[in-house]
Write a protein that holds these residues in place. Structure first.
Motif, PDB file in Angstrom:
ATOM      1  N   MET A   1      30.098  19.193 -22.023  1.00  0.00           N
ATOM      2  CA  MET A   1      30.047  18.786 -23.418  1.00  0.00           C
ATOM      3  C   MET A   1      29.860  19.967 -24.353  1.00  0.00           C
ATOM      4  SD  MET A   1      27.837  15.284 -23.242  1.00  0.00           S
ATOM      5  CE  MET A   1      27.743  15.210 -25.034  1.00  0.00           C
ATOM      6  N   THR A   2      29.339  21.076 -23.822  1.00  0.00           N
ATOM      7  CA  THR A   2      29.118  22.251 -24.650  1.00  0.00           C
ATOM      8  C   THR A   2      30.366  23.123 -24.772  1.00  0.00           C
ATOM      9  OG1 THR A   2      28.213  23.285 -22.674  1.00  0.00           O
ATOM     10  CG2 THR A   2      26.638  22.399 -24.261  1.00  0.00           C
ATOM     11  N   ASP A   3      31.457  22.761 -24.095  1.00  0.00           N
ATOM     12  CA  ASP A   3      32.686  23.535 -24.206  1.00  0.00           C
ATOM     13  C   ASP A   3      33.150  23.553 -25.664  1.00  0.00           C
ATOM     14  OD1 ASP A   3      32.544  23.776 -21.525  1.00  0.00           O
ATOM     15  OD2 ASP A   3      34.278  22.540 -21.046  1.00  0.00           O
ATOM     16  N   ARG A   4      33.492  24.736 -26.149  1.00  0.00           N
ATOM     17  CA  ARG A   4      33.881  24.883 -27.556  1.00  0.00           C
ATOM     18  C   ARG A   4      35.398  24.708 -27.668  1.00  0.00           C
ATOM     19  NH1 ARG A   4      29.859  26.946 -30.631  1.00  0.00           N
ATOM     20  NH2 ARG A   4      31.310  27.836 -32.140  1.00  0.00           N
ATOM     21  N   THR A   5      35.854  23.478 -27.464  1.00  0.00           N
ATOM     22  CA  THR A   5      37.269  23.164 -27.573  1.00  0.00           C
ATOM     23  C   THR A   5      37.494  22.288 -28.800  1.00  0.00           C
ATOM     24  OG1 THR A   5      37.098  21.143 -26.250  1.00  0.00           O
ATOM     25  CG2 THR A   5      37.457  23.208 -25.061  1.00  0.00           C
ATOM     26  N   PRO A   6      38.703  22.320 -29.379  1.00  0.00           N
ATOM     27  CA  PRO A   6      38.980  21.438 -30.523  1.00  0.00           C
ATOM     28  C   PRO A   6      38.725  19.972 -30.203  1.00  0.00           C
ATOM     29  CG  PRO A   6      40.707  23.084 -30.296  1.00  0.00           C
ATOM     30  CD  PRO A   6      39.841  23.218 -29.083  1.00  0.00           C
ATOM     31  N   GLU A   7      39.038  19.561 -28.976  1.00  0.00           N
ATOM     32  CA  GLU A   7      38.821  18.165 -28.592  1.00  0.00           C
ATOM     33  C   GLU A   7      37.349  17.804 -28.605  1.00  0.00           C
ATOM     34  OE1 GLU A   7      42.634  19.663 -27.286  1.00  0.00           O
ATOM     35  OE2 GLU A   7      40.592  20.382 -26.867  1.00  0.00           O
ATOM     36  N   ASN A   8      36.495  18.710 -28.114  1.00  0.00           N
ATOM     37  CA  ASN A   8      35.060  18.442 -28.113  1.00  0.00           C
ATOM     38  C   ASN A   8      34.502  18.392 -29.526  1.00  0.00           C
ATOM     39  OD1 ASN A   8      34.755  18.121 -25.401  1.00  0.00           O
ATOM     40  ND2 ASN A   8      33.447  19.899 -25.081  1.00  0.00           N
ATOM     41  N   PHE A   9      34.943  19.332 -30.375  1.00  0.00           N
ATOM     42  CA  PHE A   9      34.468  19.317 -31.759  1.00  0.00           C
ATOM     43  C   PHE A   9      34.897  18.029 -32.465  1.00  0.00           C
ATOM     44  CE2 PHE A   9      34.095  24.031 -31.324  1.00  0.00           C
ATOM     45  CZ  PHE A   9      32.772  24.138 -31.727  1.00  0.00           C
ATOM     46  N   ALA A  10      36.131  17.613 -32.230  1.00  0.00           N
ATOM     47  CA  ALA A  10      36.616  16.386 -32.858  1.00  0.00           C
ATOM     48  C   ALA A  10      35.835  15.174 -32.369  1.00  0.00           C
ATOM     49  CB  ALA A  10      38.107  16.210 -32.569  1.00  0.00           C
ATOM     50  N   ALA A  11      35.521  15.129 -31.068  1.00  0.00           N
ATOM     51  CA  ALA A  11      34.760  14.008 -30.525  1.00  0.00           C
ATOM     52  C   ALA A  11      33.335  13.981 -31.076  1.00  0.00           C
ATOM     53  CB  ALA A  11      34.733  14.087 -28.998  1.00  0.00           C
ATOM     54  N   HIS A  12      32.722  15.161 -31.216  1.00  0.00           N
ATOM     55  CA  HIS A  12      31.383  15.221 -31.801  1.00  0.00           C
ATOM     56  C   HIS A  12      31.416  14.779 -33.265  1.00  0.00           C
ATOM     57  CE1 HIS A  12      30.088  17.420 -28.240  1.00  0.00           C
ATOM     58  NE2 HIS A  12      28.856  17.284 -28.658  1.00  0.00           N
ATOM     59  N   ALA A  13      32.451  15.175 -33.992  1.00  0.00           N
ATOM     60  CA  ALA A  13      32.581  14.725 -35.381  1.00  0.00           C
ATOM     61  C   ALA A  13      32.688  13.206 -35.438  1.00  0.00           C
ATOM     62  CB  ALA A  13      33.798  15.377 -36.040  1.00  0.00           C
ATOM     63  N   GLY A  14      33.402  12.616 -34.475  1.00  0.00           N
ATOM     64  CA  GLY A  14      33.500  11.163 -34.417  1.00  0.00           C
ATOM     65  C   GLY A  14      32.160  10.505 -34.215  1.00  0.00           C
ATOM     66  N   MET A  15      31.317  11.089 -33.356  1.00  0.00           N
ATOM     67  CA  MET A  15      29.979  10.546 -33.145  1.00  0.00           C
ATOM     68  C   MET A  15      29.161  10.608 -34.428  1.00  0.00           C
ATOM     69  SD  MET A  15      26.531  11.379 -32.828  1.00  0.00           S
ATOM     70  CE  MET A  15      26.620  13.161 -32.621  1.00  0.00           C
ATOM     71  N   VAL A  16      29.256  11.727 -35.161  1.00  0.00           N
ATOM     72  CA  VAL A  16      28.487  11.871 -36.401  1.00  0.00           C
ATOM     73  C   VAL A  16      28.933  10.834 -37.424  1.00  0.00           C
ATOM     74  CG1 VAL A  16      27.875  13.406 -38.296  1.00  0.00           C
ATOM     75  CG2 VAL A  16      28.045  14.316 -35.973  1.00  0.00           C
ATOM     76  N   ARG A  17      30.231  10.585 -37.517  1.00  0.00           N
ATOM     77  CA  ARG A  17      30.712   9.559 -38.450  1.00  0.00           C
ATOM     78  C   ARG A  17      30.194   8.175 -38.061  1.00  0.00           C
ATOM     79  NH1 ARG A  17      35.662  12.307 -37.427  1.00  0.00           N
ATOM     80  NH2 ARG A  17      36.041  13.929 -38.987  1.00  0.00           N
ATOM     81  N   THR A  18      30.150   7.903 -36.758  1.00  0.00           N
ATOM     82  CA  THR A  18      29.577   6.639 -36.291  1.00  0.00           C
ATOM     83  C   THR A  18      28.113   6.542 -36.683  1.00  0.00           C
ATOM     84  OG1 THR A  18      31.111   6.506 -34.410  1.00  0.00           O
ATOM     85  CG2 THR A  18      29.055   5.257 -34.234  1.00  0.00           C
ATOM     86  N   HIS A  19      27.396   7.648 -36.545  1.00  0.00           N
ATOM     87  CA  HIS A  19      25.972   7.702 -36.912  1.00  0.00           C
ATOM     88  C   HIS A  19      25.795   7.414 -38.402  1.00  0.00           C
ATOM     89  CE1 HIS A  19      21.828   9.189 -36.163  1.00  0.00           C
ATOM     90  NE2 HIS A  19      21.896   9.655 -37.396  1.00  0.00           N
ATOM     91  N   LEU A  20      26.647   7.989 -39.234  1.00  0.00           N
ATOM     92  CA  LEU A  20      26.556   7.772 -40.682  1.00  0.00           C
ATOM     93  C   LEU A  20      26.765   6.307 -41.041  1.00  0.00           C
ATOM     94  CD1 LEU A  20      28.485  10.917 -41.951  1.00  0.00           C
ATOM     95  CD2 LEU A  20      26.104  10.371 -42.486  1.00  0.00           C
ATOM     96  N   VAL A  21      27.655   5.642 -40.334  1.00  0.00           N
ATOM     97  CA  VAL A  21      27.913   4.223 -40.604  1.00  0.00           C
ATOM     98  C   VAL A  21      26.796   3.358 -40.035  1.00  0.00           C
ATOM     99  CG1 VAL A  21      29.469   2.295 -40.127  1.00  0.00           C
ATOM    100  CG2 VAL A  21      30.408   4.538 -40.705  1.00  0.00           C
ATOM    101  N   ARG A  22      26.394   3.644 -38.796  1.00  0.00           N
ATOM    102  CA  ARG A  22      25.404   2.814 -38.110  1.00  0.00           C
ATOM    103  C   ARG A  22      24.055   2.827 -38.829  1.00  0.00           C
ATOM    104  NH1 ARG A  22      25.938   1.427 -32.794  1.00  0.00           N
ATOM    105  NH2 ARG A  22      26.981   3.331 -32.142  1.00  0.00           N
ATOM    106  N   PHE A  23      23.672   3.987 -39.365  1.00  0.00           N
ATOM    107  CA  PHE A  23      22.353   4.126 -39.987  1.00  0.00           C
ATOM    108  C   PHE A  23      22.458   4.376 -41.490  1.00  0.00           C
ATOM    109  CE2 PHE A  23      21.891   5.613 -35.552  1.00  0.00           C
ATOM    110  CZ  PHE A  23      21.011   4.638 -35.106  1.00  0.00           C
ATOM    111  N   ALA A  24      23.519   3.833 -42.105  1.00  0.00           N
ATOM    112  CA  ALA A  24      23.778   4.100 -43.526  1.00  0.00           C
ATOM    113  C   ALA A  24      22.587   3.735 -44.403  1.00  0.00           C
ATOM    114  CB  ALA A  24      25.029   3.340 -43.977  1.00  0.00           C
ATOM    115  N   ARG A  25      22.009   2.557 -44.202  1.00  0.00           N
ATOM    116  CA  ARG A  25      20.899   2.128 -45.063  1.00  0.00           C
ATOM    117  C   ARG A  25      19.688   3.038 -44.893  1.00  0.00           C
ATOM    118  NH1 ARG A  25      19.106  -4.061 -44.832  1.00  0.00           N
ATOM    119  NH2 ARG A  25      21.249  -4.204 -45.639  1.00  0.00           N
ATOM    120  N   SER A  26      19.336   3.358 -43.655  1.00  0.00           N
ATOM    121  CA  SER A  26      18.173   4.222 -43.416  1.00  0.00           C
ATOM    122  C   SER A  26      18.395   5.621 -43.966  1.00  0.00           C
ATOM    123  CB  SER A  26      17.881   4.297 -41.910  1.00  0.00           C
ATOM    124  OG  SER A  26      17.534   3.031 -41.397  1.00  0.00           O
TER     125      SER A  26
END
Length: 308
Positions: free
Chosen positions: A219-244
């Motif tokens: 997961m620590t590999d610095r590949t474009p695919e990994n960065f894109a997948a991590h960005a996807g997780m952060v966007r999910t986090h922003l939606v999931r915890f939007a109110r908080s």
């Protein structure tokens, strides 16, 4: 002799998800079998390996081991959830197939969780990071978060890695396990949801986990695919915890800063700049006051400006 020999389930279920890691799996399994705490079952979930992993699993001769194989590659989250689904223990531990525990890991964490209030749903330990080739220590993580850490996890400051955790089965089931839509950073999401459900955490103040860096499909590999997948997780986090997050501008700003950091390396220049601007809009004083955030932000700006 463990109570399970008299018909009782094991206290701890250990889950190792694996795929195409036959060369390292034996080390991980061996570190579980070497635990001083022996009342456990070990569930190995093969996520449709195409190497010698099935043969490697078949060679493990221990009655505490159960193995499962997916008929196709579903991803790590599904493999972890398969383990949780079949776990019979009161507590559940996870171990990456290329990591290893030190012998007292489970004993120390079971003692801590047994003595903890029922509100504590997850305990973790410290870990060292070793270079696979040289076996030299190249890093260590000694976090000290405990209790109600919701403010921290909302800002994506989560206790270490799943290999360091021991989780109450009730806590794991209360959040529905790992999010199978996420390809990366599913551990950050899982721990965030655990804490958001009101569970507290604690830690064993000793190094009980060794994590190895070899750069092959990590997961620590610095590949474009990994960065894109991590960005996807952060966007999910922003939606999931939007109110908080709306009620906590400093944490909200940090999440957008992380999003910018992940968006930039895979070519989303405009998106990274927008996320960076949002972080400073949400918490301008905090972003400027914390030197490490300012250094990160200015470095990103310089990269944005000079990229063709």
């Amino acid at each position: 002799m463990p109570d399970r020999a008299r018909g009782k389930p094991p206290r701890v279920s250990v889950v190792i998800p694996t795929r195409n890691r036959a060369e390292w799996l034996a080390r991980a399994v061996g570190s579980v079998l070497a635990q001083t705490w022996t009342d456990f079952e070990l569930l190995i979930v093969d996520d449709h390996s195409t190497d010698e992993t099935p043969e490697a699993i078949a060679r493990f001769a221990d009655a505490r081991i159960r193995s499962f194989r997916h008929e196709r590659n579903f991803g790590q989250s599904k493999a972890l959830n398969t383990g949780i689904e079949h776990a019979r223990g009161e507590y559940v531990a996870f171990l990456d197939d290329d990591d290893a525990w030190l012998p007292a890991k489970l004993a120390a964490q079971v003692a801590l969780l047994d003595a903890a209030p029922p509100s504590v749903g997850l305990v973790y330990c410290w870990h060292d990071v070793l270079d696979e080739a040289s076996r030299e220590r190249i890093g260590t993580t000694q976090m000290t978060l405990r209790g109600d850490i919701l403010e921290h996890v909302l800002a994506l400051h989560v206790p270490t890695s799943p290999s360091s955790w021991l989780v109450r089965g009730l806590a794991a089931h209360s959040v529905g396990g790992f999010d199978e839509r996420l390809q990366q950073a599913n551990d950050v999401d899982f721990a965030s949801r655990i804490c958001a459900r009101g569970w507290h955490v604690d830690f064993v103040a000793q190094v009980a986990l060794l994590r190895y860096r070899h750069g092959r499909g990590q997961m620590t590999d610095r590949t474009p695919e990994n960065f894109a997948a991590h960005a996807g997780m952060v966007r999910t986090h922003l939606v999931r915890f939007a109110r908080s997050l709306r009620a906590r501008p400093a944490a909200h700003a940090r999440v957008h800063l992380w999003l910018a950091r992940y968006e930039l390396p895979y070519g989303s220049r405009r998106a990274a700049l927008a996320s960076l601007a949002t972080a400073f809009r949400l918490d301008p004083i905090g972003m400027c006051r914390r030197f490490r955030y300012w250094r990160l932000a200015t470095g990103m700006l310089a990269t944005l400006i000079h990229r063709p």
